[in-house]
Write an enzyme that holds these catalytic residues in place. Sequence first.
Site, PDB file in Angstrom:
ATOM      1  N   LYS A 193     -18.526  -1.373 -25.535  1.00  0.00           N
ATOM      2  CA  LYS A 193     -18.747  -2.525 -24.643  1.00  0.00           C
ATOM      3  C   LYS A 193     -20.058  -2.490 -23.859  1.00  0.00           C
ATOM      4  CE  LYS A 193     -14.459  -1.967 -23.028  1.00  0.00           C
ATOM      5  NZ  LYS A 193     -13.100  -2.125 -22.497  1.00  0.00           N
TER       6      LYS A 193
ATOM      7  N   ASP B 246      -6.723   0.204 -19.999  1.00  0.00           N
ATOM      8  CA  ASP B 246      -6.178  -1.088 -19.572  1.00  0.00           C
ATOM      9  C   ASP B 246      -4.924  -1.502 -20.349  1.00  0.00           C
ATOM     10  OD1 ASP B 246      -7.713  -1.380 -21.837  1.00  0.00           O
ATOM     11  OD2 ASP B 246      -8.844  -3.108 -21.148  1.00  0.00           O
TER      12      ASP B 246
END
Length: 455
Positions: free
Chosen positions: A160, A196
């Site tokens: 990311k 997450d």
Amino acid sequence: MGVIKDNLTKIREQCKELVLTDKHIEELMRRVVKEINRGLSKETHAEADVKCFITYVQDLPNGKEKGKFLALDLGGTNFRVLLIVLKDENEFEMLSKIYAIPQSIMLGSGTQLFDHIAECLANFMKEHSVYEERLPLGFTFSFPLTQLGLTKGILARWTKGFNCSGVVGEDVVQLLKDAIARRGDVQIDICAILNDTTGTLMSCAWKNHNCRIGLIVGTGSNACYVERVENCDLFDGPKSGPNIKKHVLINTEWGAFGDDGALDFVRTEYDREIDQHSINPGRQLQEKMISGMYMGELARLAIVRFTKAGLLFGGVGSDILFKRGQFFTKYVSEIESDKPGTYYNCREVLEELGLDHATDEDCANVRFICECVSSRAAHLVSAGIAALINKMDEPSVTVGVDGSVYRFHPKFHDLMVQKIRQFVKPHISFDLMLSEDGSGRGAALVAAVACREAQ
């Protein structure tokens, strides 16, 4: 009229490569399970693409967790600090603040990154008058981790857009502890590190004790699920005995599925081009077909190809359309939100891209391209989730879901429910539950459950 109809037929014909057939999905499910088993096995884990990291989270919330907890949620270009007060039966108070991570820090040293986080933590504690208190913290760190325990996680690789030096191969909990110690002004006990997806599962399980899968479809894509300890070769703890826990959460890191070629049979020229121009070519190939970081660009590449072939906009594009990364994923959601036969959002988007000359036919074709890209993403995710549900073989499963694509795309949820139902064993019932603030509250809940178990 004949030319317009002809264009539409040609575009539909050429978009067929973006459509996953039922045969494709059956094959994908078979390959996903095979790859998950490779990740769980000691013998094949090292070369498996889907790593199936053990999270060491073995207890789900029971709704009796209470107290004050901090949560830190790092997973993209900004991070959040949260103060969560868990009260009686599903009641909680939450205060949070978002802090930006400048590009220079995302690509700088690990020391800079963790010093920045520690400074923001201290400022947050001052602002909310808990600066003097010693609080437990749950740390959501949404990058591939090899966990060696609930509070020890070694970064496997950055994803990311991050590339901080001196962090890969290191324990990120220790790096955060060191940064807090360098400051010397706040007292924080890091009780758990998780990603997450685990946070999403925990957050949903607090309200719905049936939750067994956590799924993220946002900037990235990942899933975690509850596995039997006996199937986890790499679980470093007791596996049998009277009070031994039988299950553990597995963080699949399925974004890397296909890195070995397992997805080549459904990848297109658009996927190959996106991969080529990414900062991690050859890695995270499934994620690049699904997630919000790439979905808009996939649509743009198809639109550009059809424009250059003279099938869209009379063959006349624009500088913005031809520029990489300028067709945002939110455009896909907006365009598909138009009521059938109307193109209000679509026209707005095309005008932003300098395509004021678009006709209604162009709008219909652009929407069709967006639908192909987003449906393929939803069906890829569904193949993975159906495979996990069938593997667990529980009579009833709730899937906790978070992420901007799932949250904001108008049809993603329905596309998934329909496709999962088609491929899940007939005796299993399932539902998809939108996680409210999964990764934040989930981190606090993992810390709370860890405190509960310690007591």
